[in-house]
Scaffold this motif. Structure first.
Motif, PDB file in Angstrom:
ATOM      1  N   PHE A  57       0.831  -1.206   0.000  1.00 11.27           N
ATOM      2  CA  PHE A  57       0.000   0.000   0.000  1.00 11.27           C
ATOM      3  C   PHE A  57       0.868   1.259   0.000  1.00 11.27           C
ATOM      4  O   PHE A  57       0.491   2.283  -0.582  1.00 11.27           O
ATOM      5  CB  PHE A  57      -0.937  -0.002   1.208  1.00 11.27           C
ATOM      6  N   ASN A 183      -3.947  -1.761   5.138  1.00 11.96           N
ATOM      7  CA  ASN A 183      -4.407  -0.430   4.710  1.00 11.96           C
ATOM      8  C   ASN A 183      -3.658   0.702   5.400  1.00 11.96           C
ATOM      9  O   ASN A 183      -3.635   1.831   4.897  1.00 11.96           O
ATOM     10  CB  ASN A 183      -5.900  -0.273   4.989  1.00 11.96           C
ATOM     11  N   ALA A 315      -8.231   2.398   8.437  1.00 12.64           N
ATOM     12  CA  ALA A 315      -7.500   1.132   8.479  1.00 12.64           C
ATOM     13  C   ALA A 315      -7.735   0.412   9.799  1.00 12.64           C
ATOM     14  O   ALA A 315      -7.968  -0.806   9.827  1.00 12.64           O
ATOM     15  CB  ALA A 315      -6.012   1.390   8.266  1.00 12.64           C
TER      16      ALA A 315
END
Length: 475
Positions: A57, A183, A315
């Motif tokens: 990510f 995330n 997240a």
């Protein structure tokens, strides 16, 4: 006569469950096996997967913070070109997620995790060198943005893989941890990159600085790329030597493509576009949205100061959404998510500058933080719904007749659920592109109202098919 309650031991030499091996006997729903062997192996694979996904990510989102600093150090790209540098990784990330969904089970997820992590070193090296020369042509920067987007594809294979390791009662929590902490890479890069570019922390090998036009300070933009390279090397090696391939997860594309005939693949993809599409799209757009909407009013509103907090909250709430779904049901949490996001965006709309009104930055910002909060909940709950839906459909629902035995039905449901997780994440990843594109081409207020209407359709789908009394697939 005493009956042993211990799990049967596999024949010698078949399954040692050691790091780096391929496991053929995997029974997470067997309590004895899970408690004696499965939990330890599953957790080891999970906690290697998490940092690898987080760094993927980081690579995917590195342009969201790089773009806002290019003009300050002498790059002469237009606003439109800068937008495309932010948007291109979303296009390639979503597209490659489709490929990664099906390719991981073909080659083995341990091997594929190691490979897909290692190749991300290339885009970061290329970006680091390109950022040291303000004459780097735009087409080259666009190519770099495209290959950085491949980092976003790792999510599809990673989430599908983790789901195979855990029993039904723990899938939501495991997927929430993997996806939620993965995330966090969005927040990590948005927080860390602006800090590391202000000093020569990587030394002479990283190259020299450029000069900021704002204050004359030295800026090492390349640090925001080079910093992650050695970490990626370590994580690729960890994946190779510490993770496992599961034989039960192996499936050729000819078997996986059955999901395109499953109605619930398309319905859950619709819902996940609403949750994760919002999360990743808002994360990509918010830095520039803050800069263009409020910075002219008050220079204290810094995109790089505030933008990372929303993705951080989202997240963390992904894990909470998975955990809560294990307790009260995924469909209920998903519905809460869409209601919460809609209300949050109404708050944002009312805080925007309008006419002679300068708007209210802090209400605007708070509204977006709550939008991230609820999108994170929905990200966790939808990925808990998918395996539950497909397990029930295959073991006691209309798809039961397709399998000769219950174990075969269970295996088929796991394979299809993994493929749906990957495919839905691929389509939702296009939110990285489309949400910033809407903000760039339409009025912000109109765009936000469009999202609210879309959430209403998601709420209706979730209630009708999954949440109401007598729903077709309660989850």
């Amino acid at each position: 006569m005493n009956v042993s309650t211990t799990a049967p031991t596999p024949p010698a030499g078949t399954d040692t469950y050691r790091p780096g091996s391929t496991i053929t006997d995997w029974r997470p729903e067997d309590e004895n096996f899970w408690n004696s062997t499965g939990r330890k192996v599953a957790n080891r694979n999970l906690w290697v997967s998490v940092p690898a996904l987080m760094l993927a990510f980081v690579v995917w989102q590195v342009w969201s913070v790089t773009v806002v600093q290019l003009s300050d150090v002498g790059f002469t790209y237009s606003d439109s070109q800068a937008f495309w540098l932010t948007a291109i990784p979303g296009i390639t990330g979503g597209t490659f997620r489709i490929l990664y969904t099906f390719i991981g089970p073909i080659f083995g997820e341990r091997k594929f995790t190691a490979f897909s992590t290692f190749i991300l070193i290339g885009p970061l090296l290329w970006l680091g060198f390109a950022l040291q020369d303000t004459s780097t042509p735009y087409w080259e920067m666009a190519l770099i943005a495209a290959v950085c987007g491949i980092g976003g594809a790792n999510f599809a294979s990673s989430m599908a893989n983790v789901g195979f390791f855990f029993p039904k009662k723990e899938k939501g929590n495991a997927n929430g941890i993997n996806g939620g902490l993965g995330n966090l890479g969005v927040s990590v890069v948005q927080l860390v990159a602006p800090l590391v570019v202000t000093a020569a922390i990587l030394g002479a090998p990283a190259g020299g600085p450029l000069t900021s036009a704002k204050n004359g300070d030295d800026v090492w933009l390349q640090n925001g790329a080079f910093l992650w390279v050695p970490i990626l090397v370590v994580l690729a090696l960890m994946a190779w030597f510490l993770m496992n391939d599961l034989k039960v997860a192996a499936a050729p594309f000819s078997q996986q493509k059955i999901i395109f005939k499953r109605k619930h693949n398309w319905l859950m993809t619709w819902l996940y576009v609403g949750t994760f599409g919002s999360f990743i799209g808002f994360a990509s757009a918010l830095p520039n949205l803050i800069k263009t909407t409020f910075t002219p009013i008050d220079s204290a509103y810094s995109a790089t100061t505030y933008a990372w907090v929303g993705p951080f909250i989202g997240a963390l709430m992904r894990w909470a959404g998975g955990w809560l779904s294990d307790k009260i049901g995924g469909a209920r949490v998903t519905m809460l998510s869409f209601v919460g996001m809609a209300v949050s965006l109404v708050v944002v709309i009312n805080a925007l500058p309008s006419g002679g009104d300068d708007g209210n930055f802090w209400v605007f910002y708070g509204g977006f933080l709550f939008a991230f909060f609820f999108s994170g909940l929905g990200n966790g709950s939808t990925f808990r719904q998918i395996p539950v839906i497909f397990r029930d459909q295959h073991t006691k629902g209309p798809l039961r007749a397709e399998s000769e035995s219950e174990p075969q039905a269970l295996k088929q449901s796991e394979m299809e659920a993994g493929a749906v997780v990957g495919f839905s994440s691929a389509i939702a990843a296009y939110g990285f592109f489309f949400i910033p594109a809407m903000f760039a081409n339409f009025a912000i207020t109109s765009s936000l109202w469009c999202f609210i209407v879309f959430y209403a359709t998601c709420l209706a789908v979730c209630w009708w098919f999954y949440a109401r009394k007598g729903a077709e697939a309660p989850s």
